[in-house]
Design an enzyme around this catalytic site. Structure first.
Site, short mmCIF file in Angstrom:
data_model
loop_
_atom_site.label_atom_id
_atom_site.label_comp_id
_atom_site.label_asym_id
_atom_site.label_seq_id
_atom_site.Cartn_x
_atom_site.Cartn_y
_atom_site.Cartn_z
N GLU A 98 0.85 -1.20 0.00
CA GLU A 98 0.00 0.00 0.00
C GLU A 98 0.88 1.25 0.00
O GLU A 98 1.98 1.24 0.54
CB GLU A 98 -0.92 -0.06 1.25
CG GLU A 98 -1.75 1.17 1.52
CD GLU A 98 -2.77 1.51 0.44
OE1 GLU A 98 -2.40 1.53 -0.75
OE2 GLU A 98 -3.92 1.80 0.80
N ASP A 99 0.37 2.30 -0.60
CA ASP A 99 1.13 3.55 -0.62
C ASP A 99 1.13 4.27 0.72
O ASP A 99 2.16 4.63 1.25
CB ASP A 99 0.61 4.48 -1.74
CG ASP A 99 -0.90 4.71 -1.69
OD1 ASP A 99 -1.58 4.16 -0.80
OD2 ASP A 99 -1.41 5.43 -2.56
N ASP A 102 -3.89 5.78 6.25
CA ASP A 102 -4.46 7.01 6.77
C ASP A 102 -5.38 6.62 7.94
O ASP A 102 -4.91 6.33 9.02
CB ASP A 102 -5.19 7.70 5.61
CG ASP A 102 -5.65 9.10 5.95
OD1 ASP A 102 -4.95 9.79 6.67
OD2 ASP A 102 -6.72 9.50 5.46
N PHE A 151 -1.42 16.23 3.23
CA PHE A 151 -1.83 15.53 2.03
C PHE A 151 -0.60 15.40 1.14
O PHE A 151 0.05 16.38 0.83
CB PHE A 151 -2.95 16.26 1.30
CG PHE A 151 -3.64 15.38 0.31
CD1 PHE A 151 -4.62 14.49 0.73
CD2 PHE A 151 -3.27 15.39 -1.03
CE1 PHE A 151 -5.23 13.63 -0.18
CE2 PHE A 151 -3.88 14.54 -1.94
CZ PHE A 151 -4.85 13.66 -1.51
N ARG A 164 0.77 11.58 -10.05
CA ARG A 164 1.28 10.23 -9.80
C ARG A 164 2.66 10.03 -10.40
O ARG A 164 3.44 9.19 -9.96
CB ARG A 164 0.35 9.17 -10.40
CG ARG A 164 -1.01 9.05 -9.74
CD ARG A 164 -1.70 7.79 -10.24
NE ARG A 164 -3.14 7.81 -10.03
CZ ARG A 164 -3.74 7.46 -8.89
NH1 ARG A 164 -3.02 7.07 -7.86
NH2 ARG A 164 -5.05 7.50 -8.79
P1 IMP Z 1 -7.50 4.96 4.68
O1 IMP Z 1 -8.48 3.91 4.32
O2 IMP Z 1 -8.15 6.13 5.37
O3 IMP Z 1 -6.32 4.45 5.48
O4 IMP Z 1 -6.98 5.59 3.34
C1 IMP Z 1 -5.96 5.08 2.62
C2 IMP Z 1 -6.05 5.56 1.21
O5 IMP Z 1 -6.40 6.95 1.15
C3 IMP Z 1 -4.70 5.45 0.54
O6 IMP Z 1 -4.61 4.23 -0.14
C4 IMP Z 1 -4.71 6.59 -0.42
O7 IMP Z 1 -5.30 6.18 -1.64
C5 IMP Z 1 -5.62 7.61 0.19
N1 IMP Z 1 -4.83 8.65 0.85
C6 IMP Z 1 -4.67 8.82 2.18
N2 IMP Z 1 -3.87 9.86 2.43
C7 IMP Z 1 -3.51 10.35 1.23
C8 IMP Z 1 -2.66 11.44 0.81
O8 IMP Z 1 -2.07 12.18 1.62
N3 IMP Z 1 -2.53 11.62 -0.52
C9 IMP Z 1 -3.16 10.85 -1.44
N4 IMP Z 1 -3.95 9.83 -1.11
C10 IMP Z 1 -4.12 9.57 0.22
MG MG Z 2 -4.75 4.03 -2.27
#
Ligand code: IMP
Ligand code: MG
Length: 181
Positions: A98-99, A102, A151, A164
């Site tokens: 995963e990138d 959050d 962000f 990207r």
């Molecule tokens: P989570 O489910 O809230 O943990 O969100 C994770 C997903 O939200 C990641 O896979 C990203 O696609 C997106 N995301 C969360 N933070 C960022 C950010 O700072 N930039 C871009 N995408 C983000």
């Molecule tokens: Mg993502």
């Protein structure tokens, strides 16, 4: 687009050494096992492509695409799979790539969902983690770097499907009215 500024967060060099450090640990830990890397599209594909080429063990690679309903900057609790894996994972070791973590909801959902196929193990490798924003209990066993609650974009990670392609990682801040004039 011009209302935002991109501030450098991680250089190519820092990304490369982070990826190498993760790959070395993964190669060591999974030597002799049947490892499947499951990359979450789209954000993690650049990370995956660098990471897998630094591994010195055999791996299989597959992809999932998830849709989460929320606004642009934040994912909600409602998540669904729009593209599933195609490789059977039963009895295999799965490592989700995963990138950025959050709230943790995306990974919690995917981890539970993959566990239904009876893999030998499911762990997580994430490049970035915004720990301060966590809403559910989930941790990446392999973590690149913890970052502050900004962000971020670049290296596969988007803002509105843009940025990207940037080889470095930046955090986005708004440019206020005064500065623009
Ligand atoms: P989570 O489910 O809230 O943990 O969100 C994770 C997903 O939200 C990641 O896979 C990203 O696609 C997106 N995301 C969360 N933070 C960022 C950010 O700072 N930039 C871009 N995408 C983000
Ligand atoms: Mg993502």
């Amino acid at each position: 687009m011009d209302r935002y500024r991109l501030n450098p967060l991680l250089s190519r060099k820092e990304i490369a050494s982070t990826v190498k450090r993760l790959a070395d640990r993964i190669s060591r830990d999974y030597r002799g096992s049947e490892l499947v890397l499951v990359c979450i599209l789209k954000g993690a594909f650049v990370f995956l492509s660098d990471l897998m080429r630094k591994l010195d063990i055999p791996v299989q690679v597959d992809f999932v695409r998830l849709a989460s309903y929320g606004d642009q900057m934040k994912s909600s609790g409602m998540i669904e799979i729009t593209k599933d894996i195609e490789i059977p994972i039963e009895g295999k070791d799965v490592l989700i790539v995963e990138d950025i973590v959050d709230s943790g909801r995306t990974l919690q959902f995917l981890k539970n969902r993959l566990a239904l196929s009876n893999p030998r193990s499911v762990k997580i490798c994430a490049l970035l983690d915004k720990k301060a924003r966590r809403e559910v209990e989930i941790e990446a066993e392999y973590l690149g770097k913890e970052v502050d609650d900004f962000f971020v974009v670049g290296y596969g990670i988007d803002f509105n499907e843009t940025y990207r392609n940037l080889p470095e990682i930046y955090y986005v801040t708004p440019i206020d009215q005064d500065e623009r004039n």
